[in-house]
Design an enzyme around this catalytic site. Structure first.
Site, PDB file in Angstrom:
ATOM      1  N   CYS A  20      22.565  16.537   7.967  1.00 42.07           N
ATOM      2  CA  CYS A  20      21.438  15.672   7.608  1.00 42.07           C
ATOM      3  C   CYS A  20      21.343  15.628   6.089  1.00 42.07           C
ATOM      4  O   CYS A  20      21.143  16.662   5.445  1.00 42.07           O
ATOM      5  CB  CYS A  20      20.153  16.266   8.197  1.00 42.07           C
ATOM      6  SG  CYS A  20      18.663  15.385   7.706  1.00 42.07           S
ATOM      7  N   CYS A  40      23.210   8.765   5.368  1.00 46.15           N
ATOM      8  CA  CYS A  40      22.364   9.303   6.431  1.00 46.15           C
ATOM      9  C   CYS A  40      23.265   9.377   7.659  1.00 46.15           C
ATOM     10  O   CYS A  40      23.960   8.404   7.974  1.00 46.15           O
ATOM     11  CB  CYS A  40      21.180   8.388   6.698  1.00 46.15           C
ATOM     12  SG  CYS A  40      20.249   8.823   8.190  1.00 46.15           S
ATOM     13  N   THR A  41      23.263  10.520   8.304  1.00 47.26           N
ATOM     14  CA  THR A  41      24.206  10.709   9.402  1.00 47.26           C
ATOM     15  C   THR A  41      23.898   9.829  10.616  1.00 47.26           C
ATOM     16  O   THR A  41      24.746   9.667  11.485  1.00 47.26           O
ATOM     17  CB  THR A  41      24.235  12.190   9.822  1.00 47.26           C
ATOM     18  OG1 THR A  41      22.894  12.630  10.106  1.00 47.26           O
ATOM     19  CG2 THR A  41      24.826  13.048   8.716  1.00 47.26           C
TER      20      THR A  41
HETATM   21  N1  DGL Z   1      20.053  12.060   9.795  1.00 50.18           N
HETATM   22  C1  DGL Z   1      19.243  12.243   8.641  1.00 50.18           C
HETATM   23  C2  DGL Z   1      20.071  12.117   7.359  1.00 50.18           C
HETATM   24  O1  DGL Z   1      21.278  12.284   7.343  1.00 50.18           O
HETATM   25  C3  DGL Z   1      17.966  11.479   8.449  1.00 50.18           C
HETATM   26  C4  DGL Z   1      17.137  10.931   9.516  1.00 50.18           C
HETATM   27  C5  DGL Z   1      15.665  11.227   9.337  1.00 50.18           C
HETATM   28  O2  DGL Z   1      14.958  10.519   8.602  1.00 50.18           O
HETATM   29  O3  DGL Z   1      15.250  12.210   9.958  1.00 50.18           O
HETATM   30  O4  DGL Z   1      19.516  11.905   6.314  1.00 50.18           O
END
Ligand code: DGL
Length: 266
Positions: A78, A191-192
């Site tokens: 993340c 963002c993943t």
């Molecule tokens: N998957 C998360 C990232 O890589 C972000 C998603 C969220 O806002 O929780 O930043």
């Protein structure tokens, strides 16, 4: 890290389902490992929490997960969290950590037009960490930071079987495309969650660009850190945990399958 003689246990952590895009690359390189995937759905989306809130949430939670699952390595899949918590985690726990931060250096190295956009959550694009990456690694490129308000939610919903509308996705990615003397030719998926929508983003892009997904590079880093391990040839069952305590719906359980390969998921 030290030689791991048994199948290693790898903990992969995200605010939600986006970390699965990193997880699947690690599984490809390390099919013999044991896996625990944790989605902090009880606190999703991280992009809408303050920096202090994220540190206060993630550091003790990851500590609890380490105590419970005794991983050989933990991946913070993340960007919104990694751009804040990696130093805190490394200070607090002795487990090796791999984070996920915006792939600005390879993107800028690849760009021909020298115009690159970084598409992340509002939190990630505001971070001092991200700005420092641009200062250090822009290599003469103009870098545009684009904080998407709702794209992680749309990706999450899509994996749960709801359709992400073209209008909504197009509106979120539009600010990445700068036209002028030099046109944007490279977009960092910072963002993943976003690789979950890649086909739709490619189809909706006003022109073709390089989309940089760092997941394969993160998986290589994980594999390098693990060094020689046994366990190849055996497929261990994997754990999937929602911090809310909910079980995945049947639709989501089906959607998870390709990420977990032939593993039994519990
Ligand atoms: N998957 C998360 C990232 O890589 C972000 C998603 C969220 O806002 O929780 O930043």
């Amino acid at each position: 890290m030290a030689f791991v003689s048994q199948a290693p246990t790898i903990l992969v952590f995200d605010s939600g389902l986006g970390g699965l895009t990193v997880f699947r690359e690690i599984v490809k390189l390390r099919p013999g490992a044991r896996y625990v995937y944790v989605a902090d759905d009880a606190y999703f989306p991280y992009g809408q929490h303050t920096e202090d809130e994220i540190v206060a949430r993630v550091v003790p939670l990851v500590g609890d997960l380490i105590a419970e699952h005794a991983p050989d390595l933990a991946v913070i899949a993340c960007n919104t969290a990694s751009t804040l918590v990696m130093t805190h985690l490394r200070e607090a726990y002795s487990v090796p950590f791999v984070g996920t931060v915006p792939a600005i250096k390879p993107a800028c190295a690849l760009s021909q037009t020298k115009r690159v956009s970084v598409l992340g959550t509002r939190g990630t694009v505001k971070r001092e960490y991200t700005k420092a990456l641009i200062r250090d690694f822009a290599q003469g490129c103009d870098v545009t930071l684009v904080g998407a308000e709702n794209l992680a939610n749309l990706a999450e919903a899509a994996l749960r079987g709801e359709h992400a509308s073209d209008e909504a996705v197009a509106a979120e990615i539009a600010p990445c495309f700068i036209d002028g003397d030099a046109r944007t030719d490279t977009v960092v998926l910072a963002c993943t969650h976003y690789p979950l929508l890649i086909s739709q983003m490619v189809a909706l892009a006003p022109w073709a660009v390089n989309w940089i997904d760092p997941a394969p590079a993160i998986a290589r880093r994980v594999s390098d850190l693990l060094g020689s391990t046994n366990g190849v040839g055996e497929t261990h069952r994997a754990e999937f945990i929602f911090t809310s305590g909910q079980a995945p719906s049947p639709v989501l359980a089906d959607a998870l399958e390709p990420f977990f390969g032939s593993r039994e998921v519990a």
